[in-house]
Design a protein around this motif. Structure first.
Motif, PDB file in Angstrom:
ATOM      1  N   ASP A   1       0.737   3.900  -3.096  1.00 13.66           N
ATOM      2  CA  ASP A   1       0.391   5.567  -2.612  1.00 13.66           C
ATOM      3  C   ASP A   1       1.570   6.342  -3.195  1.00 13.66           C
TER       4      ASP A   1
ATOM      5  N   LYS B   1       0.961  -1.239   0.252  1.00 10.59           N
ATOM      6  CA  LYS B   1       0.043   0.105   0.010  1.00 10.59           C
ATOM      7  C   LYS B   1       0.955   1.381  -0.045  1.00 10.59           C
ATOM      8  N   ALA B   2       1.893   1.313   0.838  1.00 12.09           N
ATOM      9  CA  ALA B   2       2.949   2.363   0.803  1.00 12.09           C
ATOM     10  C   ALA B   2       3.522   2.640  -0.562  1.00 12.09           C
TER      11      ALA B   2
ATOM     12  N   GLN C   1       1.016   9.299  -5.894  1.00 13.78           N
ATOM     13  CA  GLN C   1       1.373  10.815  -5.640  1.00 13.78           C
ATOM     14  C   GLN C   1       2.412  11.292  -6.745  1.00 13.78           C
TER      15      GLN C   1
END
Length: 282
Positions: A176, A172-173, A180
Protein backbone atom coordinates in the motif's frame (compact mmCIF):
# COMPACT_ATOMS: atom_id res chain seq x y z
CA UNK A 1 60.38 -4.87 10.92
CA UNK A 2 57.15 -6.61 12.01
CA UNK A 3 55.70 -5.72 15.40
CA UNK A 4 55.55 -8.13 18.30
CA UNK A 5 53.64 -11.29 17.70
CA UNK A 6 56.06 -14.19 17.82
CA UNK A 7 56.18 -17.14 15.47
CA UNK A 8 52.53 -16.83 14.47
CA UNK A 9 53.05 -13.26 13.28
CA UNK A 10 56.15 -14.23 11.31
CA UNK A 11 54.33 -17.18 9.70
CA UNK A 12 51.41 -14.95 8.81
CA UNK A 13 53.78 -12.40 7.35
CA UNK A 14 55.32 -15.06 5.11
CA UNK A 15 51.80 -16.07 4.01
CA UNK A 16 51.05 -12.44 3.19
CA UNK A 17 54.18 -12.30 1.04
CA UNK A 18 52.80 -15.17 -1.05
CA UNK A 19 49.74 -13.15 -2.04
CA UNK A 20 49.32 -11.85 -5.61
CA UNK A 21 50.99 -8.58 -6.52
CA UNK A 22 49.28 -5.62 -4.86
CA UNK A 23 47.29 -7.75 -2.41
CA UNK A 24 47.84 -8.54 1.26
CA UNK A 25 46.78 -11.90 2.71
CA UNK A 26 44.82 -11.84 5.97
CA UNK A 27 44.50 -15.17 7.76
CA UNK A 28 41.03 -15.91 9.16
CA UNK A 29 39.47 -18.95 10.79
CA UNK A 30 35.82 -19.80 11.22
CA UNK A 31 36.32 -20.74 14.87
CA UNK A 32 39.10 -21.52 17.31
CA UNK A 33 38.80 -25.28 16.73
CA UNK A 34 39.58 -24.93 13.01
CA UNK A 35 43.17 -25.93 12.24
CA UNK A 36 43.86 -24.50 8.80
CA UNK A 37 43.26 -20.75 8.31
CA UNK A 38 41.63 -19.20 5.28
CA UNK A 39 43.22 -16.21 3.49
CA UNK A 40 41.36 -13.05 2.57
CA UNK A 41 43.11 -11.02 -0.14
CA UNK A 42 42.81 -7.28 0.53
CA UNK A 43 44.11 -4.11 -1.10
CA UNK A 44 43.23 -0.45 -1.29
CA UNK A 45 40.42 0.18 -3.77
CA UNK A 46 41.81 2.44 -6.48
CA UNK A 47 39.73 3.76 -9.39
CA UNK A 48 39.53 6.92 -11.43
CA UNK A 49 38.12 9.89 -9.59
CA UNK A 50 34.34 9.82 -9.85
CA UNK A 51 34.20 6.38 -11.55
CA UNK A 52 32.97 4.59 -8.43
CA UNK A 53 30.77 6.87 -6.38
CA UNK A 54 29.65 4.21 -3.94
CA UNK A 55 33.21 3.17 -2.93
CA UNK A 56 35.43 6.26 -2.62
CA UNK A 57 39.16 5.69 -3.24
CA UNK A 58 41.71 5.78 -0.40
CA UNK A 59 38.91 5.01 2.10
CA UNK A 60 37.72 1.70 0.64
CA UNK A 61 39.26 -1.72 1.27
CA UNK A 62 38.71 -4.23 -1.55
CA UNK A 63 38.43 -7.81 -0.21
CA UNK A 64 38.66 -10.96 -2.36
CA UNK A 65 38.11 -14.65 -1.57
CA UNK A 66 35.40 -14.04 1.03
CA UNK A 67 33.96 -17.46 2.07
CA UNK A 68 30.20 -18.04 2.13
CA UNK A 69 30.04 -18.19 5.92
CA UNK A 70 31.58 -14.71 6.26
CA UNK A 71 28.77 -12.18 5.88
CA UNK A 72 28.69 -8.37 6.04
CA UNK A 73 28.21 -8.39 9.82
CA UNK A 74 31.31 -10.54 10.30
CA UNK A 75 33.42 -8.30 8.06
CA UNK A 76 32.09 -5.22 9.84
CA UNK A 77 33.17 -6.69 13.18
CA UNK A 78 36.57 -7.88 11.91
CA UNK A 79 37.58 -4.50 10.48
CA UNK A 80 35.98 -2.30 13.15
CA UNK A 81 39.19 -2.65 15.18
CA UNK A 82 40.98 -0.66 12.47
CA UNK A 83 38.60 2.31 12.45
CA UNK A 84 35.00 3.36 12.01
CA UNK A 85 33.37 1.30 9.23
CA UNK A 86 30.72 3.19 7.28
CA UNK A 87 29.45 0.37 5.07
CA UNK A 88 30.17 -3.15 3.84
CA UNK A 89 28.96 -4.05 0.34
CA UNK A 90 29.20 -7.63 -0.92
CA UNK A 91 28.70 -8.90 -4.48
CA UNK A 92 29.44 -11.99 -6.55
CA UNK A 93 32.09 -10.29 -8.74
CA UNK A 94 33.92 -6.96 -8.93
CA UNK A 95 32.30 -4.18 -10.88
CA UNK A 96 31.66 -0.44 -10.99
CA UNK A 97 29.56 0.70 -8.06
CA UNK A 98 27.09 3.56 -8.05
CA UNK A 99 25.21 5.09 -5.19
CA UNK A 100 21.82 3.44 -4.96
CA UNK A 101 18.81 4.20 -2.86
CA UNK A 102 18.84 2.16 0.29
CA UNK A 103 16.49 -0.79 -0.03
CA UNK A 104 13.73 -0.47 2.55
CA UNK A 105 11.76 -3.46 1.31
CA UNK A 106 11.59 -6.45 3.59
CA UNK A 107 10.07 -8.79 1.00
CA UNK A 108 11.39 -7.69 -2.41
CA UNK A 109 14.69 -6.97 -4.16
CA UNK A 110 16.70 -9.31 -1.96
CA UNK A 111 19.40 -11.27 -3.81
CA UNK A 112 20.97 -14.28 -2.13
CA UNK A 113 24.68 -14.58 -2.88
CA UNK A 114 26.21 -18.04 -3.10
CA UNK A 115 29.80 -19.23 -3.14
CA UNK A 116 32.87 -17.08 -2.64
CA UNK A 117 32.30 -13.33 -2.93
CA UNK A 118 34.05 -9.98 -3.03
CA UNK A 119 33.49 -7.13 -0.59
CA UNK A 120 34.02 -3.37 -0.40
CA UNK A 121 34.64 -2.09 3.14
CA UNK A 122 34.29 1.71 3.34
CA UNK A 123 35.98 3.43 6.31
CA UNK A 124 35.48 6.95 7.59
CA UNK A 125 39.23 7.71 7.50
CA UNK A 126 41.89 6.66 5.00
CA UNK A 127 44.30 5.57 7.76
CA UNK A 128 41.97 2.66 8.61
CA UNK A 129 42.71 1.02 5.23
CA UNK A 130 46.43 0.83 6.05
CA UNK A 131 45.59 -0.45 9.54
CA UNK A 132 43.45 -3.19 8.00
CA UNK A 133 46.31 -4.27 5.75
CA UNK A 134 48.61 -4.37 8.81
CA UNK A 135 46.38 -7.07 10.33
CA UNK A 136 48.41 -9.56 8.29
CA UNK A 137 51.06 -9.49 11.04
CA UNK A 138 48.57 -10.69 13.65
CA UNK A 139 47.31 -14.21 14.21
CA UNK A 140 44.29 -15.62 12.38
CA UNK A 141 41.15 -13.55 12.94
CA UNK A 142 38.10 -15.43 14.21
CA UNK A 143 34.84 -15.05 12.32
CA UNK A 144 32.62 -16.91 14.79
CA UNK A 145 33.17 -16.21 18.48
CA UNK A 146 31.23 -16.85 21.67
CA UNK A 147 30.02 -13.24 21.73
CA UNK A 148 29.18 -13.19 18.02
CA UNK A 149 28.46 -16.76 16.84
CA UNK A 150 27.77 -17.50 13.18
CA UNK A 151 24.82 -19.82 12.69
CA UNK A 152 25.49 -23.09 10.88
CA UNK A 153 23.75 -26.41 10.31
CA UNK A 154 20.28 -26.91 11.78
CA UNK A 155 20.15 -23.49 13.48
CA UNK A 156 20.96 -21.76 10.16
CA UNK A 157 18.26 -23.70 8.33
CA UNK A 158 15.70 -22.89 11.04
CA UNK A 159 16.58 -19.19 10.91
CA UNK A 160 16.35 -19.21 7.10
CA UNK A 161 12.93 -20.89 7.25
CA UNK A 162 11.62 -18.46 9.85
CA UNK A 163 12.85 -15.53 7.74
CA UNK A 164 11.00 -16.91 4.69
CA UNK A 165 7.60 -16.77 6.43
CA UNK A 166 5.74 -13.65 5.23
CA UNK A 167 3.46 -11.67 7.54
CA UNK A 168 0.39 -10.74 5.43
CA UNK A 169 -0.21 -7.50 7.36
CA UNK A 170 3.35 -6.26 6.90
CA UNK A 171 3.31 -7.23 3.22
CA UNK A 172 -0.01 -5.42 2.65
CA UNK A 173 1.27 -2.32 4.44
CA UNK A 174 4.44 -2.25 2.32
CA UNK A 175 2.50 -2.73 -0.94
CA UNK A 176 0.00 0.00 0.00
CA UNK A 177 2.81 2.41 0.83
CA UNK A 178 4.55 1.64 -2.47
CA UNK A 179 1.35 2.19 -4.47
CA UNK A 180 0.71 5.50 -2.69
CA UNK A 181 4.20 6.68 -3.61
CA UNK A 182 3.68 5.47 -7.18
CA UNK A 183 0.33 7.26 -7.54
CA UNK A 184 1.85 10.44 -6.13
CA UNK A 185 4.76 10.24 -8.57
CA UNK A 186 2.44 9.65 -11.56
CA UNK A 187 0.22 12.57 -10.52
CA UNK A 188 3.26 14.86 -10.32
CA UNK A 189 4.41 13.74 -13.78
CA UNK A 190 0.95 14.31 -15.27
CA UNK A 191 0.74 17.77 -13.70
CA UNK A 192 4.18 18.65 -15.04
CA UNK A 193 3.24 17.40 -18.53
CA UNK A 194 0.02 19.46 -18.45
CA UNK A 195 1.99 22.58 -17.55
CA UNK A 196 4.51 22.03 -20.34
CA UNK A 197 1.84 21.22 -22.97
CA UNK A 198 1.81 23.78 -25.77
CA UNK A 199 4.77 25.70 -24.34
CA UNK A 200 7.66 26.04 -26.83
CA UNK A 201 11.16 25.15 -25.70
CA UNK A 202 14.30 27.25 -26.10
CA UNK A 203 14.48 26.51 -29.84
CA UNK A 204 10.81 27.21 -30.45
CA UNK A 205 9.65 23.59 -30.78
CA UNK A 206 6.33 22.51 -29.26
CA UNK A 207 5.93 18.98 -27.98
CA UNK A 208 2.85 17.29 -29.47
CA UNK A 209 1.15 14.66 -27.32
CA UNK A 210 -1.21 11.94 -28.47
CA UNK A 211 -4.71 13.00 -27.46
CA UNK A 212 -8.11 12.70 -29.12
CA UNK A 213 -11.64 11.46 -28.72
CA UNK A 214 -10.44 8.00 -27.79
CA UNK A 215 -7.43 8.41 -25.53
CA UNK A 216 -5.35 5.35 -24.82
CA UNK A 217 -6.50 3.42 -21.77
CA UNK A 218 -4.53 0.83 -19.86
CA UNK A 219 -5.49 -2.68 -20.82
CA UNK A 220 -7.42 -4.72 -18.31
CA UNK A 221 -7.21 -8.48 -18.00
CA UNK A 222 -10.42 -8.91 -20.00
CA UNK A 223 -9.07 -6.66 -22.78
CA UNK A 224 -5.86 -8.68 -22.91
CA UNK A 225 -7.87 -11.89 -23.22
CA UNK A 226 -9.91 -10.42 -26.10
CA UNK A 227 -6.73 -9.39 -27.92
CA UNK A 228 -5.23 -12.86 -27.48
CA UNK A 229 -8.44 -14.51 -28.72
CA UNK A 230 -8.47 -12.23 -31.79
CA UNK A 231 -4.86 -13.09 -32.59
CA UNK A 232 -5.65 -16.80 -32.19
CA UNK A 233 -8.59 -16.59 -34.64
CA UNK A 234 -6.48 -14.65 -37.13
CA UNK A 235 -3.72 -17.24 -36.97
CA UNK A 236 -6.22 -20.13 -37.39
CA UNK A 237 -7.81 -18.40 -40.41
CA UNK A 238 -4.41 -17.94 -42.01
CA UNK A 239 -3.57 -21.61 -41.50
CA UNK A 240 -6.94 -22.62 -43.03
CA UNK A 241 -6.33 -20.42 -46.09
CA UNK A 242 -2.90 -21.95 -46.50
CA UNK A 243 -4.47 -25.42 -46.29
CA UNK A 244 -6.97 -24.60 -49.06
CA UNK A 245 -4.19 -23.14 -51.22
CA UNK A 246 -2.22 -26.36 -50.81
CA UNK A 247 -5.31 -28.42 -51.69
CA UNK A 248 -5.86 -26.29 -54.79
CA UNK A 249 -2.25 -26.78 -55.92
CA UNK A 250 -2.52 -30.51 -55.31
CA UNK A 251 -5.70 -30.72 -57.44
CA UNK A 252 -3.97 -28.89 -60.29
CA UNK A 253 -1.01 -31.28 -60.10
CA UNK A 254 -3.32 -34.30 -60.28
CA UNK A 255 -5.21 -32.81 -63.27
CA UNK A 256 -1.97 -32.17 -65.15
CA UNK A 257 -0.83 -35.74 -64.40
CA UNK A 258 -4.11 -37.11 -65.84
CA UNK A 259 -3.76 -34.98 -68.99
CA UNK A 260 -0.21 -36.26 -69.52
CA UNK A 261 -1.36 -39.84 -69.02
CA UNK A 262 -4.19 -39.41 -71.57
CA UNK A 263 -1.75 -37.75 -74.01
CA UNK A 264 0.58 -40.74 -73.79
CA UNK A 265 -2.33 -43.14 -74.34
CA UNK A 266 -3.46 -41.17 -77.42
CA UNK A 267 0.11 -41.24 -78.80
CA UNK A 268 0.17 -45.02 -78.46
CA UNK A 269 -3.24 -45.34 -80.20
CA UNK A 270 -2.11 -43.16 -83.12
CA UNK A 271 1.10 -45.15 -83.47
CA UNK A 272 -0.91 -48.40 -83.55
CA UNK A 273 -3.37 -47.07 -86.12
CA UNK A 274 -0.50 -45.89 -88.34
CA UNK A 275 1.03 -49.29 -88.15
CA UNK A 276 -2.30 -50.88 -89.25
CA UNK A 277 -2.73 -48.10 -91.94
CA UNK A 278 -6.12 -47.15 -90.46
CA UNK A 279 -5.07 -43.68 -89.32
CA UNK A 280 -6.81 -41.10 -91.59
CA UNK A 281 -6.69 -37.66 -89.94
CA UNK A 282 -8.29 -35.96 -93.04
Amino acid sequence: APPRGGKMAAATGRAAGAAPAGYTALAVKFAERQRSPHCLLVKEHQVREGADTAHPPRRTLFVLNVPPYCGPDALFRLFSRCGHVQSVDMCDKPGPGEKKDKLTSKFFDHKTLKGFQVAYVVFRKAAAVQAAKALSWEGPLLISTEKHPVKTGISKWIASYEASIVDPKELKAEVDAYMQDYDKKMAEEEAKAAQEEGVPDEEGWVKVTRKGRKPGLPRTEAANLRVLEKEKRKRARKELLNFYAWQHRQTKREHIAQLRKKFEEDKQKIALMRAQRKFRPY
